[in-house]
Scaffold this motif. Structure first.
Motif, short mmCIF file in Angstrom:
data_model
loop_
_atom_site.label_atom_id
_atom_site.label_comp_id
_atom_site.label_asym_id
_atom_site.label_seq_id
_atom_site.Cartn_x
_atom_site.Cartn_y
_atom_site.Cartn_z
N CYS A 141 0.86 -1.18 0.00
CA CYS A 141 0.00 0.00 0.00
C CYS A 141 0.90 1.23 0.00
CB CYS A 141 -0.88 -0.03 1.23
SG CYS A 141 -2.02 1.35 1.33
N ALA A 142 0.86 1.99 -1.06
CA ALA A 142 1.75 3.14 -1.21
C ALA A 142 1.39 4.28 -0.26
CB ALA A 142 1.72 3.64 -2.65
N SER A 143 0.10 4.48 -0.01
CA SER A 143 -0.30 5.62 0.81
C SER A 143 -0.25 5.34 2.31
CB SER A 143 -1.71 6.06 0.42
OG SER A 143 -2.63 5.03 0.74
N GLY A 144 -0.28 4.08 2.71
CA GLY A 144 -0.28 3.73 4.12
C GLY A 144 -1.64 3.75 4.78
N THR A 145 -2.69 3.98 4.00
CA THR A 145 -4.04 4.04 4.58
C THR A 145 -4.81 2.74 4.42
OG1 THR A 145 -4.93 4.94 2.53
CG2 THR A 145 -4.20 6.52 4.19
N CYS A 146 -4.23 1.76 3.78
CA CYS A 146 -4.91 0.47 3.59
C CYS A 146 -4.90 -0.28 4.93
CB CYS A 146 -4.21 -0.36 2.53
SG CYS A 146 -3.99 0.51 0.97
N ALA A 147 -6.03 -0.79 5.33
CA ALA A 147 -6.15 -1.43 6.64
C ALA A 147 -5.38 -2.74 6.72
CB ALA A 147 -7.62 -1.67 6.97
N ILE A 148 -5.39 -3.51 5.65
CA ILE A 148 -4.78 -4.84 5.69
C ILE A 148 -3.34 -4.81 5.23
CG2 ILE A 148 -4.91 -7.19 4.76
CD1 ILE A 148 -7.94 -6.81 4.66
N THR A 149 -3.04 -4.13 4.16
CA THR A 149 -1.72 -4.22 3.56
C THR A 149 -0.77 -3.10 3.96
OG1 THR A 149 -2.49 -3.08 1.59
CG2 THR A 149 -2.58 -5.47 1.57
N SER A 150 -1.13 -2.27 4.92
CA SER A 150 -0.23 -1.20 5.33
C SER A 150 0.89 -1.70 6.25
CB SER A 150 -1.00 -0.08 6.01
OG SER A 150 -1.62 -0.56 7.18
N LYS A 151 0.66 -2.81 6.94
CA LYS A 151 1.65 -3.38 7.86
C LYS A 151 1.86 -4.85 7.52
CE LYS A 151 0.19 -0.39 11.60
NZ LYS A 151 -0.46 -0.32 12.90
N PRO A 152 3.09 -5.34 7.64
CA PRO A 152 3.33 -6.75 7.29
C PRO A 152 2.61 -7.73 8.21
CG PRO A 152 5.31 -5.76 8.19
CD PRO A 152 4.32 -4.66 8.00
N LEU A 153 2.46 -7.39 9.48
CA LEU A 153 1.76 -8.30 10.40
C LEU A 153 0.31 -8.46 10.01
CD1 LEU A 153 1.81 -10.03 12.96
CD2 LEU A 153 1.19 -7.98 14.23
N ASN A 154 -0.36 -7.37 9.67
CA ASN A 154 -1.76 -7.45 9.27
C ASN A 154 -1.93 -8.29 8.00
OD1 ASN A 154 -2.30 -5.75 11.37
ND2 ASN A 154 -2.66 -3.95 10.12
N ALA A 155 -1.06 -8.08 7.03
CA ALA A 155 -1.16 -8.83 5.78
C ALA A 155 -0.89 -10.31 6.01
CB ALA A 155 -0.18 -8.26 4.75
N THR A 156 0.08 -10.62 6.87
CA THR A 156 0.41 -12.01 7.15
C THR A 156 -0.73 -12.71 7.89
OG1 THR A 156 2.74 -11.41 7.26
CG2 THR A 156 2.12 -13.52 8.21
N LEU A 157 -1.30 -12.05 8.88
CA LEU A 157 -2.41 -12.65 9.63
C LEU A 157 -3.64 -12.84 8.75
CD1 LEU A 157 -2.16 -10.84 13.07
CD2 LEU A 157 -1.54 -13.19 12.52
N TYR A 158 -3.93 -11.84 7.92
CA TYR A 158 -5.08 -11.96 7.02
C TYR A 158 -4.85 -13.09 6.01
CZ TYR A 158 -8.80 -10.65 3.81
OH TYR A 158 -9.91 -10.66 3.02
N GLY A 159 -3.65 -13.19 5.49
CA GLY A 159 -3.34 -14.27 4.55
C GLY A 159 -3.45 -15.64 5.20
N SER A 160 -2.99 -15.75 6.45
CA SER A 160 -3.09 -17.04 7.14
C SER A 160 -4.55 -17.41 7.41
CB SER A 160 -2.28 -17.04 8.42
OG SER A 160 -2.79 -16.10 9.33
N LEU A 161 -5.37 -16.43 7.73
CA LEU A 161 -6.80 -16.70 7.94
C LEU A 161 -7.45 -17.17 6.64
CD1 LEU A 161 -9.37 -16.53 9.71
CD2 LEU A 161 -9.63 -14.21 8.85
N MET A 162 -7.17 -16.48 5.56
CA MET A 162 -7.75 -16.85 4.27
C MET A 162 -7.24 -18.21 3.80
SD MET A 162 -9.94 -14.66 3.35
CE MET A 162 -10.39 -14.25 5.00
#
Length: 64
Positions: free
Chosen positions: A29-50
């Motif tokens: 996320c280039a702007s940093g306002t994306c809820a899921i992809t703005s931080k690596p932890l959020n993206a990793t946890l969301y990916g593991s859930l999916m």
């Protein structure tokens, strides 16, 4: 849950976590306002859930 079901779901969690982190790393996320992809932890946890939900489809139901 059987041992086979736990293994299949666990593999889904691992593959999903790798996919979530890869999505963060390569697309992100280039702007940093994306809820899921703005931080690596959020993206990793969301990916593991999916991944766990996706791989849980392939767990066979026990016969009665």
């Amino acid at each position: 849950m059987s041992k086979k079901a736990l293994i299949i779901t666990g593999v889904g969690v691992i593959i999903g976590a790798m996919g979530g982190y890869a999505y963060y790393h390569f697309i992100g996320c280039a702007s940093g306002t994306c809820a899921i992809t703005s931080k690596p932890l959020n993206a990793t946890l969301y990916g593991s859930l999916m991944g766990s939900l996706l791989f849980n489809i392939f767990v066979p139901n026990p016969k009665k």
